[in-house]
Design an enzyme around this catalytic site. Structure first.
Site, PDB file in Angstrom:
ATOM      1  N   ASP A  73       1.114  -0.672  -0.361  1.00  0.00           N
ATOM      2  CA  ASP A  73      -0.028   0.191  -0.301  1.00  0.00           C
ATOM      3  C   ASP A  73       0.655   1.178   0.242  1.00  0.00           C
ATOM      4  OD1 ASP A  73      -3.306   0.656   1.199  1.00  0.00           O
ATOM      5  OD2 ASP A  73      -1.736   2.119   0.909  1.00  0.00           O
ATOM      6  N   HIS A  96     -10.626  -6.804 -12.965  1.00  0.00           N
ATOM      7  CA  HIS A  96     -12.095  -5.885 -12.371  1.00  0.00           C
ATOM      8  C   HIS A  96     -13.308  -6.605 -11.771  1.00  0.00           C
ATOM      9  CE1 HIS A  96     -13.027  -2.105 -11.340  1.00  0.00           C
ATOM     10  NE2 HIS A  96     -14.738  -2.394 -11.501  1.00  0.00           N
ATOM     11  N   ASN A 113     -12.956  -2.807   2.854  1.00  0.00           N
ATOM     12  CA  ASN A 113     -14.414  -2.331   2.396  1.00  0.00           C
ATOM     13  C   ASN A 113     -14.849  -2.160   1.117  1.00  0.00           C
ATOM     14  OD1 ASN A 113     -12.556  -1.325   4.926  1.00  0.00           O
ATOM     15  ND2 ASN A 113     -11.062  -0.225   3.771  1.00  0.00           N
ATOM     16  N   GLY A 164     -15.966   3.232   3.400  1.00  0.00           N
ATOM     17  CA  GLY A 164     -14.286   4.575   3.095  1.00  0.00           C
ATOM     18  C   GLY A 164     -13.568   3.655   2.056  1.00  0.00           C
ATOM     19  N   THR A 217     -12.324   3.630  -1.187  1.00  0.00           N
ATOM     20  CA  THR A 217     -11.325   4.479  -2.529  1.00  0.00           C
ATOM     21  C   THR A 217     -11.474   4.344  -3.326  1.00  0.00           C
ATOM     22  OG1 THR A 217      -9.752   4.805  -1.373  1.00  0.00           O
ATOM     23  CG2 THR A 217     -10.362   6.064  -0.180  1.00  0.00           C
ATOM     24  N   HIS A 242     -12.182  -0.796  -6.723  1.00  0.00           N
ATOM     25  CA  HIS A 242     -11.484  -2.975  -7.661  1.00  0.00           C
ATOM     26  C   HIS A 242     -11.760  -3.635  -5.873  1.00  0.00           C
ATOM     27  CE1 HIS A 242      -8.781  -4.645 -10.495  1.00  0.00           C
ATOM     28  NE2 HIS A 242      -9.319  -5.888  -9.472  1.00  0.00           N
ATOM     29  N   HIS A 266     -10.799  -5.183  -3.615  1.00  0.00           N
ATOM     30  CA  HIS A 266      -9.166  -5.272  -2.543  1.00  0.00           C
ATOM     31  C   HIS A 266      -9.105  -5.814  -1.278  1.00  0.00           C
ATOM     32  CE1 HIS A 266      -9.717  -1.356  -3.055  1.00  0.00           C
ATOM     33  NE2 HIS A 266      -9.438  -1.374  -1.702  1.00  0.00           N
ATOM     34  N   HIS A 319      -7.299  -6.130   2.700  1.00  0.00           N
ATOM     35  CA  HIS A 319      -5.908  -5.203   3.087  1.00  0.00           C
ATOM     36  C   HIS A 319      -5.148  -5.770   4.304  1.00  0.00           C
ATOM     37  CE1 HIS A 319      -6.592  -0.825   2.382  1.00  0.00           C
ATOM     38  NE2 HIS A 319      -8.119  -1.514   1.855  1.00  0.00           N
TER      39      HIS A 319
HETATM   40  P1  5GP Z   1      -9.831   1.346   0.422  1.00  0.00           P
HETATM   41  O1  5GP Z   1      -9.980   2.726   1.098  1.00  0.00           O
HETATM   42  O2  5GP Z   1     -10.355   1.108  -0.750  1.00  0.00           O
HETATM   43  O3  5GP Z   1      -9.907   0.865   1.165  1.00  0.00           O
HETATM   44  O4  5GP Z   1      -8.366   1.115   0.098  1.00  0.00           O
HETATM   45  C1  5GP Z   1      -6.903   1.318  -0.774  1.00  0.00           C
HETATM   46  C2  5GP Z   1      -6.120   2.289  -0.723  1.00  0.00           C
HETATM   47  O5  5GP Z   1      -5.590   2.002  -2.037  1.00  0.00           O
HETATM   48  C3  5GP Z   1      -5.762   2.599   0.681  1.00  0.00           C
HETATM   49  O6  5GP Z   1      -5.153   2.011   1.651  1.00  0.00           O
HETATM   50  C4  5GP Z   1      -4.636   3.862  -0.453  1.00  0.00           C
HETATM   51  O7  5GP Z   1      -3.760   3.712   0.598  1.00  0.00           O
HETATM   52  C5  5GP Z   1      -4.162   2.203  -1.645  1.00  0.00           C
HETATM   53  N1  5GP Z   1      -3.356   3.427  -2.741  1.00  0.00           N
HETATM   54  C6  5GP Z   1      -4.274   3.978  -3.346  1.00  0.00           C
HETATM   55  N2  5GP Z   1      -4.057   4.711  -4.797  1.00  0.00           N
HETATM   56  C7  5GP Z   1      -2.146   3.765  -4.497  1.00  0.00           C
HETATM   57  C8  5GP Z   1      -1.661   3.280  -5.467  1.00  0.00           C
HETATM   58  O8  5GP Z   1      -1.427   4.676  -6.619  1.00  0.00           O
HETATM   59  N3  5GP Z   1      -0.854   2.714  -5.518  1.00  0.00           N
HETATM   60  C9  5GP Z   1      -1.062   1.795  -4.088  1.00  0.00           C
HETATM   61  N4  5GP Z   1       0.765   1.146  -3.465  1.00  0.00           N
HETATM   62  N5  5GP Z   1      -1.851   1.738  -2.892  1.00  0.00           N
HETATM   63  C10 5GP Z   1      -2.612   3.144  -3.517  1.00  0.00           C
HETATM   64 ZN    ZN Z   2     -10.482  -2.200 -12.071  1.00  0.00          ZN
END
Ligand code: 5GP
Ligand code: ZN
Length: 112
Positions: A29, A45, A85, A91, A93, A96, A98, A100
């Site tokens: 991340d 996707h 999430n 939350g 963001t 796609h 994923h 953590h």
């Molecule tokens: P979400 O908030 O959707 O559960 O998690 C998205 C995660 O993607 C966040 O923890 C954020 O730091 C990470 N992230 C966003 N943009 C990038 C990127 O360009 N590269 C990487 N490696 N992580 C990203």
């Molecule tokens: Zn995608």
């Protein structure tokens, strides 16, 4: 489709890869919330956990196998957290799917 993680999966945007095979990619991340903070994504996707179906869930099972392998290989199999999430209110963001994978510190519950 203008999807950040599709571009990372395709290698169009660089990432620090931890694991890769035909269907799954794991990478660090960019904004870690723990000493270990890895994102596991299907290369295909899928927008979010709400869109997991009988047709596409094999890759989700595989993601959890990969997470366990990473945990053993990196030496934190005794304690880690996997978070997903789904949707704006949770939350999410990046739209796609994923997961953590976080380790290396104590985690509170239900948050933190
Ligand atoms: P979400 O908030 O959707 O559960 O998690 C998205 C995660 O993607 C966040 O923890 C954020 O730091 C990470 N992230 C966003 N943009 C990038 C990127 O360009 N590269 C990487 N490696 N992580 C990203
Ligand atoms: Zn995608």
């Amino acid at each position: 489709m203008d999807c950040l993680f599709c571009k990372i999966a395709a290698g169009e945007i660089p990432s620090t890869k931890v694991y890769e095979d035909d269907t799954v990619l794991a990478f660090n991340d960019i904004n870690p919330e723990a000493p270990v903070h890895i994102l596991l994504i299907p290369k295909e996707h899928i927008c979010c956990a709400a869109e997991i179906t009988a047709e596409n869930s094999a890759v989700v099972a595989h993601i959890f196998e990969v997470a366990a392998k990473i945990a053993h290989d990196m030496g934190f199999a005794d304690g880690f957290r996997i978070v997903n999430n789904c949707g704006d209110s949770a939350g999410q963001t990046v739209k796609h799917l994923h997961f953590h994978l976080m380790a290396g510190r104590e985690f509170g519950w239900p948050a933190g």
